[in-house]
Motif scaffolding. Structure first.
Motif, PDB file in Angstrom:
ATOM      1  N   VAL A 244       0.849  -1.189   0.000  1.00  9.25           N
ATOM      2  CA  VAL A 244       0.000   0.000   0.000  1.00  9.25           C
ATOM      3  C   VAL A 244       0.889   1.245   0.000  1.00  9.25           C
ATOM      4  CG1 VAL A 244      -2.116  -1.025   0.925  1.00  9.25           C
ATOM      5  CG2 VAL A 244      -0.343  -0.315   2.517  1.00  9.25           C
ATOM      6  N   LYS A 245       0.333   2.410   0.309  1.00  9.58           N
ATOM      7  CA  LYS A 245       1.110   3.646   0.337  1.00  9.58           C
ATOM      8  C   LYS A 245       2.158   3.581   1.448  1.00  9.58           C
ATOM      9  CE  LYS A 245      -2.726   6.393  -1.392  1.00  9.58           C
ATOM     10  NZ  LYS A 245      -3.689   7.466  -1.086  1.00  9.58           N
ATOM     11  N   PRO A 246       3.250   4.336   1.307  1.00  7.02           N
ATOM     12  CA  PRO A 246       4.327   4.268   2.296  1.00  7.02           C
ATOM     13  C   PRO A 246       3.872   4.469   3.742  1.00  7.02           C
ATOM     14  CG  PRO A 246       5.072   5.498   0.388  1.00  7.02           C
ATOM     15  CD  PRO A 246       3.601   5.232   0.188  1.00  7.02           C
ATOM     16  N   ASP A 247       3.043   5.476   3.994  1.00  2.00           N
ATOM     17  CA  ASP A 247       2.616   5.710   5.379  1.00  2.00           C
ATOM     18  C   ASP A 247       1.721   4.583   5.879  1.00  2.00           C
ATOM     19  OD1 ASP A 247       0.716   6.802   3.460  1.00  2.00           O
ATOM     20  OD2 ASP A 247      -0.347   7.715   5.139  1.00  2.00           O
ATOM     21  N   GLN A 248       1.003   3.930   4.974  1.00  2.00           N
ATOM     22  CA  GLN A 248       0.166   2.794   5.351  1.00  2.00           C
ATOM     23  C   GLN A 248       1.023   1.564   5.644  1.00  2.00           C
ATOM     24  OE1 GLN A 248      -2.213   2.919   1.796  1.00  2.00           O
ATOM     25  NE2 GLN A 248      -3.824   4.136   2.767  1.00  2.00           N
ATOM     26  N   ASP A 249       2.067   1.359   4.843  1.00  2.00           N
ATOM     27  CA  ASP A 249       3.018   0.279   5.138  1.00  2.00           C
ATOM     28  C   ASP A 249       3.603   0.462   6.537  1.00  2.00           C
ATOM     29  OD1 ASP A 249       2.732  -0.937   2.623  1.00  2.00           O
ATOM     30  OD2 ASP A 249       4.579  -0.070   1.803  1.00  2.00           O
ATOM     31  N   VAL A 250       3.997   1.688   6.846  1.00  2.00           N
ATOM     32  CA  VAL A 250       4.568   1.988   8.166  1.00  2.00           C
ATOM     33  C   VAL A 250       3.548   1.727   9.266  1.00  2.00           C
ATOM     34  CG1 VAL A 250       5.509   3.826   9.635  1.00  2.00           C
ATOM     35  CG2 VAL A 250       6.257   3.631   7.251  1.00  2.00           C
ATOM     36  N   GLN A 251       2.317   2.145   9.037  1.00  2.00           N
ATOM     37  CA  GLN A 251       1.258   1.939  10.033  1.00  2.00           C
ATOM     38  C   GLN A 251       1.091   0.454  10.354  1.00  2.00           C
ATOM     39  OE1 GLN A 251      -2.498   3.918   9.162  1.00  2.00           O
ATOM     40  NE2 GLN A 251      -3.637   2.322  10.235  1.00  2.00           N
ATOM     41  N   VAL A 252       1.082  -0.388   9.329  1.00  5.78           N
ATOM     42  CA  VAL A 252       0.923  -1.825   9.536  1.00  5.78           C
ATOM     43  C   VAL A 252       2.144  -2.389  10.262  1.00  5.78           C
ATOM     44  CG1 VAL A 252       0.652  -4.068   8.401  1.00  5.78           C
ATOM     45  CG2 VAL A 252      -0.624  -2.084   7.564  1.00  5.78           C
ATOM     46  N   ALA A 253       3.340  -1.968   9.850  1.00  6.07           N
ATOM     47  CA  ALA A 253       4.559  -2.465  10.494  1.00  6.07           C
ATOM     48  C   ALA A 253       4.598  -2.093  11.974  1.00  6.07           C
ATOM     49  CB  ALA A 253       5.796  -1.917   9.770  1.00  6.07           C
ATOM     50  N   LYS A 254       4.248  -0.850  12.285  1.00  7.03           N
ATOM     51  CA  LYS A 254       4.269  -0.415  13.688  1.00  7.03           C
ATOM     52  C   LYS A 254       3.197  -1.126  14.509  1.00  7.03           C
ATOM     53  CE  LYS A 254       6.646   3.953  13.150  1.00  7.03           C
ATOM     54  NZ  LYS A 254       6.670   5.387  13.422  1.00  7.03           N
ATOM     55  N   ALA A 255       2.051  -1.410  13.907  1.00  5.84           N
ATOM     56  CA  ALA A 255       1.016  -2.164  14.611  1.00  5.84           C
ATOM     57  C   ALA A 255       1.502  -3.580  14.911  1.00  5.84           C
ATOM     58  CB  ALA A 255      -0.268  -2.193  13.787  1.00  5.84           C
ATOM     59  N   ALA A 256       2.218  -4.166  13.969  1.00  2.95           N
ATOM     60  CA  ALA A 256       2.766  -5.507  14.186  1.00  2.95           C
ATOM     61  C   ALA A 256       3.766  -5.499  15.338  1.00  2.95           C
ATOM     62  CB  ALA A 256       3.425  -6.018  12.900  1.00  2.95           C
ATOM     63  N   VAL A 257       4.695  -4.560  15.293  1.00  4.76           N
ATOM     64  CA  VAL A 257       5.728  -4.483  16.337  1.00  4.76           C
ATOM     65  C   VAL A 257       5.101  -4.203  17.706  1.00  4.76           C
ATOM     66  CG1 VAL A 257       7.732  -3.149  17.118  1.00  4.76           C
ATOM     67  CG2 VAL A 257       7.565  -3.861  14.723  1.00  4.76           C
ATOM     68  N   ALA A 258       4.063  -3.392  17.732  1.00  2.00           N
ATOM     69  CA  ALA A 258       3.383  -3.074  19.011  1.00  2.00           C
ATOM     70  C   ALA A 258       2.790  -4.320  19.659  1.00  2.00           C
ATOM     71  CB  ALA A 258       2.299  -2.024  18.784  1.00  2.00           C
ATOM     72  N   ALA A 259       2.522  -5.343  18.874  1.00  2.00           N
ATOM     73  CA  ALA A 259       1.943  -6.578  19.432  1.00  2.00           C
ATOM     74  C   ALA A 259       2.888  -7.274  20.405  1.00  2.00           C
ATOM     75  CB  ALA A 259       1.573  -7.531  18.299  1.00  2.00           C
ATOM     76  N   LEU A 260       4.178  -7.001  20.301  1.00  2.00           N
ATOM     77  CA  LEU A 260       5.156  -7.632  21.207  1.00  2.00           C
ATOM     78  C   LEU A 260       5.469  -6.772  22.416  1.00  2.00           C
ATOM     79  CD1 LEU A 260       7.741  -9.334  18.839  1.00  2.00           C
ATOM     80  CD2 LEU A 260       5.666 -10.274  19.841  1.00  2.00           C
ATOM     81  N   SER A 261       4.871  -5.597  22.489  1.00  2.00           N
ATOM     82  CA  SER A 261       5.147  -4.690  23.624  1.00  2.00           C
ATOM     83  C   SER A 261       4.416  -5.117  24.864  1.00  2.00           C
ATOM     84  CB  SER A 261       4.739  -3.263  23.273  1.00  2.00           C
ATOM     85  OG  SER A 261       5.493  -2.805  22.176  1.00  2.00           O
TER      86      SER A 261
END
Length: 133
Positions: free
Chosen positions: A116-133
Protein backbone atom coordinates in the motif's frame (compact mmCIF):
# COMPACT_ATOMS: atom_id res chain seq x y z
CA UNK A 1 29.78 -12.63 27.45
CA UNK A 2 26.71 -10.74 26.27
CA UNK A 3 23.29 -12.21 25.78
CA UNK A 4 20.60 -11.02 23.42
CA UNK A 5 16.90 -11.39 22.82
CA UNK A 6 15.79 -13.33 19.76
CA UNK A 7 12.43 -13.76 18.11
CA UNK A 8 10.74 -17.09 18.75
CA UNK A 9 8.29 -18.79 16.42
CA UNK A 10 5.49 -17.56 18.68
CA UNK A 11 6.84 -14.00 18.31
CA UNK A 12 7.00 -14.32 14.53
CA UNK A 13 3.41 -15.56 14.39
CA UNK A 14 2.26 -12.75 16.70
CA UNK A 15 3.94 -10.18 14.42
CA UNK A 16 2.38 -11.69 11.30
CA UNK A 17 -1.05 -11.92 12.93
CA UNK A 18 -0.98 -8.35 14.24
CA UNK A 19 0.17 -6.99 10.90
CA UNK A 20 -2.57 -8.88 9.09
CA UNK A 21 -5.18 -7.69 11.59
CA UNK A 22 -4.17 -4.04 11.06
CA UNK A 23 -4.16 -4.42 7.28
CA UNK A 24 -7.54 -6.16 7.22
CA UNK A 25 -9.05 -3.51 9.51
CA UNK A 26 -8.15 -0.94 6.85
CA UNK A 27 -8.99 -3.03 3.79
CA UNK A 28 -5.37 -3.27 2.66
CA UNK A 29 -3.80 -6.24 0.89
CA UNK A 30 -0.14 -6.37 1.94
CA UNK A 31 2.77 -8.70 2.38
CA UNK A 32 4.24 -8.96 5.88
CA UNK A 33 7.82 -10.13 6.33
CA UNK A 34 9.57 -10.84 9.63
CA UNK A 35 13.35 -11.11 9.87
CA UNK A 36 15.83 -11.89 12.63
CA UNK A 37 18.45 -9.39 13.81
CA UNK A 38 20.72 -10.33 10.91
CA UNK A 39 18.01 -9.67 8.34
CA UNK A 40 17.30 -13.34 7.62
CA UNK A 41 13.69 -14.13 6.81
CA UNK A 42 11.77 -15.89 9.60
CA UNK A 43 8.22 -15.53 8.28
CA UNK A 44 6.31 -14.22 5.30
CA UNK A 45 2.59 -13.74 4.75
CA UNK A 46 1.22 -12.42 1.45
CA UNK A 47 -2.43 -11.57 1.91
CA UNK A 48 -4.99 -12.30 -0.78
CA UNK A 49 -4.83 -9.54 -3.37
CA UNK A 50 -1.33 -8.33 -2.47
CA UNK A 51 0.79 -7.87 -5.59
CA UNK A 52 3.38 -10.61 -6.15
CA UNK A 53 6.30 -8.13 -6.15
CA UNK A 54 5.36 -7.08 -2.61
CA UNK A 55 6.81 -10.33 -1.24
CA UNK A 56 10.32 -9.39 -2.33
CA UNK A 57 9.96 -5.74 -1.32
CA UNK A 58 8.61 -6.55 2.16
CA UNK A 59 11.45 -9.03 2.68
CA UNK A 60 14.07 -6.43 1.75
CA UNK A 61 12.45 -3.78 3.96
CA UNK A 62 12.58 -6.20 6.91
CA UNK A 63 16.21 -7.05 6.10
CA UNK A 64 17.22 -3.39 5.89
CA UNK A 65 15.46 -2.44 9.14
CA UNK A 66 17.30 -5.26 10.90
CA UNK A 67 20.79 -4.71 9.55
CA UNK A 68 20.44 -0.93 9.42
CA UNK A 69 19.19 -0.91 13.03
CA UNK A 70 16.55 1.73 12.20
CA UNK A 71 13.28 2.27 10.41
CA UNK A 72 13.73 2.17 6.65
CA UNK A 73 11.96 5.53 6.45
CA UNK A 74 15.29 7.02 7.57
CA UNK A 75 17.02 5.65 4.46
CA UNK A 76 14.30 6.93 2.17
CA UNK A 77 14.47 10.35 3.85
CA UNK A 78 18.26 10.48 3.41
CA UNK A 79 17.91 9.86 -0.32
CA UNK A 80 14.97 12.25 -0.76
CA UNK A 81 16.83 14.97 1.15
CA UNK A 82 19.77 14.97 -1.23
CA UNK A 83 22.03 12.12 -0.20
CA UNK A 84 21.49 10.47 -3.56
CA UNK A 85 24.79 8.58 -3.40
CA UNK A 86 23.08 6.34 -0.84
CA UNK A 87 21.12 4.69 -3.67
CA UNK A 88 24.36 2.89 -4.55
CA UNK A 89 24.51 1.22 -1.12
CA UNK A 90 24.37 -2.58 -1.39
CA UNK A 91 20.78 -2.64 -0.13
CA UNK A 92 17.47 -2.96 -1.95
CA UNK A 93 14.08 -1.44 -1.13
CA UNK A 94 15.33 1.57 0.81
CA UNK A 95 11.71 2.58 1.26
CA UNK A 96 9.41 3.29 4.19
CA UNK A 97 7.75 0.23 5.72
CA UNK A 98 10.54 -1.55 7.58
CA UNK A 99 10.56 -1.29 11.38
CA UNK A 100 12.97 -2.94 13.82
CA UNK A 101 11.76 -4.92 16.82
CA UNK A 102 13.62 -3.56 19.84
CA UNK A 103 14.10 -5.40 23.13
CA UNK A 104 15.93 -3.43 25.82
CA UNK A 105 17.23 -1.07 23.15
CA UNK A 106 18.68 -3.87 21.01
CA UNK A 107 17.38 -5.10 17.66
CA UNK A 108 15.90 -8.59 18.00
CA UNK A 109 14.40 -8.61 14.52
CA UNK A 110 12.23 -6.55 12.21
CA UNK A 111 9.03 -6.31 10.21
CA UNK A 112 8.71 -5.22 6.60
CA UNK A 113 5.44 -4.34 4.89
CA UNK A 114 4.71 -3.77 1.22
CA UNK A 115 1.56 -3.36 -0.81
CA UNK A 116 0.00 0.00 0.00
CA UNK A 117 1.11 3.65 0.34
CA UNK A 118 4.33 4.27 2.30
CA UNK A 119 2.62 5.71 5.38
CA UNK A 120 0.17 2.79 5.35
CA UNK A 121 3.02 0.28 5.14
CA UNK A 122 4.57 1.99 8.17
CA UNK A 123 1.26 1.94 10.03
CA UNK A 124 0.92 -1.83 9.54
CA UNK A 125 4.56 -2.47 10.49
CA UNK A 126 4.27 -0.42 13.69
CA UNK A 127 1.02 -2.16 14.61
CA UNK A 128 2.77 -5.51 14.19
CA UNK A 129 5.73 -4.48 16.34
CA UNK A 130 3.38 -3.07 19.01
CA UNK A 131 1.94 -6.58 19.43
CA UNK A 132 5.16 -7.63 21.21
CA UNK A 133 5.15 -4.69 23.62
Amino acid sequence: MQTKAVLTLDDVNALLDAGQKEAEANGWAVTIAVADDGGHLLGLRRMDGAPPFSAGVATEKARNAAIGRKETQAFEDMINNGRTAFVTAPMQALLAGGVPVLVDGQVAGSVGISGVKPDQDVQVAKAAVAALS
